[in-house]
Write an enzyme that holds these catalytic residues in place. Structure first.
Site, PDB file in Angstrom:
ATOM      1  N   ASP A   1       0.858  -1.176   0.000  1.00  0.00           N
ATOM      2  CA  ASP A   1       0.000   0.000   0.000  1.00  0.00           C
ATOM      3  C   ASP A   1       0.899   1.231   0.000  1.00  0.00           C
ATOM      4  O   ASP A   1       2.045   1.182   0.434  1.00  0.00           O
ATOM      5  CB  ASP A   1      -0.905  -0.015   1.223  1.00  0.00           C
TER       6      ASP A   1
ATOM      7  N   PHE B   1      -3.617   5.801   3.216  1.00  0.00           N
ATOM      8  CA  PHE B   1      -4.681   5.641   4.211  1.00  0.00           C
ATOM      9  C   PHE B   1      -4.156   5.891   5.613  1.00  0.00           C
ATOM     10  O   PHE B   1      -4.794   6.571   6.426  1.00  0.00           O
ATOM     11  CB  PHE B   1      -5.283   4.232   4.115  1.00  0.00           C
TER      12      PHE B   1
ATOM     13  N   GLY C   1     -11.032   4.169  -0.639  1.00  0.00           N
ATOM     14  CA  GLY C   1     -11.963   5.065   0.028  1.00  0.00           C
ATOM     15  C   GLY C   1     -13.274   4.427   0.404  1.00  0.00           C
ATOM     16  O   GLY C   1     -14.260   5.129   0.652  1.00  0.00           O
TER      17      GLY C   1
ATOM     18  N   ASP D   1      -8.306  -7.347   0.166  1.00  0.00           N
ATOM     19  CA  ASP D   1      -7.456  -7.474   1.347  1.00  0.00           C
ATOM     20  C   ASP D   1      -8.219  -6.942   2.544  1.00  0.00           C
ATOM     21  O   ASP D   1      -9.109  -6.100   2.408  1.00  0.00           O
ATOM     22  CB  ASP D   1      -6.157  -6.680   1.184  1.00  0.00           C
TER      23      ASP D   1
ATOM     24  N   CYS E   1     -13.279 -27.657   6.885  1.00  0.00           N
ATOM     25  CA  CYS E   1     -12.136 -26.774   6.619  1.00  0.00           C
ATOM     26  C   CYS E   1     -10.848 -27.592   6.521  1.00  0.00           C
ATOM     27  O   CYS E   1     -10.569 -28.427   7.385  1.00  0.00           O
ATOM     28  CB  CYS E   1     -12.009 -25.730   7.723  1.00  0.00           C
TER      29      CYS E   1
ATOM     30  N   CYS F   1      -7.780 -26.549   6.920  1.00  0.00           N
ATOM     31  CA  CYS F   1      -6.616 -25.926   7.558  1.00  0.00           C
ATOM     32  C   CYS F   1      -6.030 -26.809   8.654  1.00  0.00           C
ATOM     33  O   CYS F   1      -6.684 -27.713   9.190  1.00  0.00           O
ATOM     34  CB  CYS F   1      -6.992 -24.546   8.122  1.00  0.00           C
TER      35      CYS F   1
ATOM     36  N   CYS G   1      -8.108 -26.926  12.017  1.00  0.00           N
ATOM     37  CA  CYS G   1      -9.317 -27.751  12.026  1.00  0.00           C
ATOM     38  C   CYS G   1      -9.002 -29.241  11.894  1.00  0.00           C
ATOM     39  O   CYS G   1      -9.768 -30.086  12.365  1.00  0.00           O
ATOM     40  CB  CYS G   1     -10.254 -27.315  10.903  1.00  0.00           C
TER      41      CYS G   1
ATOM     42  N   HIS H   1      -6.595 -20.587  10.760  1.00  0.00           N
ATOM     43  CA  HIS H   1      -7.957 -20.911  10.319  1.00  0.00           C
ATOM     44  C   HIS H   1      -8.633 -19.733   9.631  1.00  0.00           C
ATOM     45  O   HIS H   1      -9.220 -19.880   8.556  1.00  0.00           O
ATOM     46  CB  HIS H   1      -8.826 -21.361  11.494  1.00  0.00           C
TER      47      HIS H   1
END
Length: 376
Positions: free
Chosen positions: A94, A98, A217, A267, A305, A307, A310, A336
């Site tokens: 970025d 911001f 924005g 994101d 899931c 992952c 899990c 997770h």
């Protein structure tokens, strides 16, 4: 393929959703895709190996924060962000816009840029479009963002018009300052909740033929229905043959609706931030693992899931770790939660390829937008 290109592989017959591949020097990003945020050159509590196991293909870091600590010169001496954080897949930085503009009581905006006092050491920092690009060139991410002015919500139309026009002028200076061919510079569409300002900004940015475009924005205080309307009106105005990135959005409904409008990349800090507060994302819902209902629940967070968390641990164990304030709790929940959002966008990708998007995700989609609550 060129160093940066975007290829559309499939389109939804009923919406503007699409499946694509974004080619970068450090690999491909399959879209639509959620990108985890690693503000300070790490996705909080996760090692690169753990991060890769979540299905992450591209991560974010932040120019403002890395400039303050450890400083871009140190990252540059390490060989750039990829070497510094040992992540060999694509990275996006970025611009810091911001974060700079969030320092509302500590900064002064002018046509030249933004002057603010460092919250670390108190020194005066002059953040200009040229300086943001210089820092990002040294950091060495695959994708860098133009320095923009992010107006607050709410703000008057005059204030938003001035910020949008200044963002467009700053883009020209960013393009001139950018001198690395192995980095893709994305422009950012501003305009607040005013569709005419958004349309004008999108049309202006499209004339620069950049490698990609972002909608900024949003998620600065607006209700979700306004975000959906802004995205639905703005996204189709951006070039079809370039990736489209919606900044700072990461809930199931917002992502599904944005994908239906033609957005490719997302994101958000939600997955790791929730993890640090002992919360899990399960099928889009937020669960507080401190709750007593989980103390003797020996089932996984989500049996569907894939992952590591899990597949290996129970809700009871996670509840115990959270209540005990064990650091492992934040790692396991981050694994997770990040997997959850990446898997969600992967499921949407698969559904578009299988011509099932509007069937499988209809409960998130709301094509009936009321225009009366948006300013023209």
């Amino acid at each position: 393929m060129p160093q940066f290109s975007y290829q559309v592989l499939a389109k939804c017959r009923h919406t503007k959703a699409r499946v694509g591949v974004f080619f970068t020097p450090h690999g491909i990003v399959e879209t639509p895709r959620f990108m985890p945020v690693g503000t300070l050159a790490n996705v909080k509590t996760l090692t690169p190996m753990q991060l890769e196991a979540t299905g992450a293909q591209m991560v974010l870091s932040n120019t403002y924060h890395l400039h303050l600590q450890p400083g871009e010169s140190i990252v540059g001496k390490a060989g750039g962000l990829h070497s510094f954080m040992n992540w060999q897949k694509p990275i996006l930085t970025d611009s810091g816009g911001f974060q700079v503009f969030s320092l509302s009581q500590m900064r002064k905006i002018s046509e030249e840029g933004v002057i603010f006092r460092s919250p670390h050491g108190g020194e005066i920092i002059n953040f200009t479009p040229e300086f943001s690009i210089q820092v990002q060139n040294i950091l060495g991410a695959d994708v860098i963002m133009a320095f923009d002015e992010c107006p607050p919500y709410p703000a008057t139309k005059e204030e938003i018009t001035a910020a949008t026009n200044r963002t467009n002028r700053w883009l020209e200076r960013c393009i001139v300052a950018h001198d690395r061919t192995d980095q893709a510079l994305f422009g950012i569409v501003q305009g607040g909740v005013h569709l005419d300002l958004r349309a004008a900004a999108a049309q202006t940015l499209a004339t620069y033929d950049l490698p990609g475009y972002a909608i900024g924005g949003v998620s600065v205080g607006e209700p979700p229905e306004l975000i959906a309307k802004i995205v639905a009106a703005t996204t189709p105005l951006l070039p079809e043959d370039k990736p489209r990135y919606l900044m700072g959005v990461g809930t199931y409904r917002e992502m599904a609706q944005a994908i239906a409008s033609g957005i490719d990349l997302f994101d958000c800090v939600i997955p790791t931030r929730l993890a640090r507060h002992g919360a899990a994302l399960v099928q889009g819902d937020r669960w507080n693992l401190k709750n007593a209902q989980f103390k003797e629940d020996f089932t996984p967070l989500d049996s569907t899931c894939p992952c590591y968390t899990c597949q290996n641990f129970s809700r009871a164990y996670l509840c115990h770790l959270v209540r005990s304030q064990e650091i492992l709790a934040y790692t396991l929940l981050s694994i997770h939660n990040v997997t959850e959002l990446i898997s969600f966008t992967q499921k949407i990708r698969d559904s578009i390829l299988g011509d099932r998007f509007t069937t499988d995700f209809q409960h998130f989609l709301n094509p009936q937008f009321e225009d009366s609550s948006l300013s023209e």
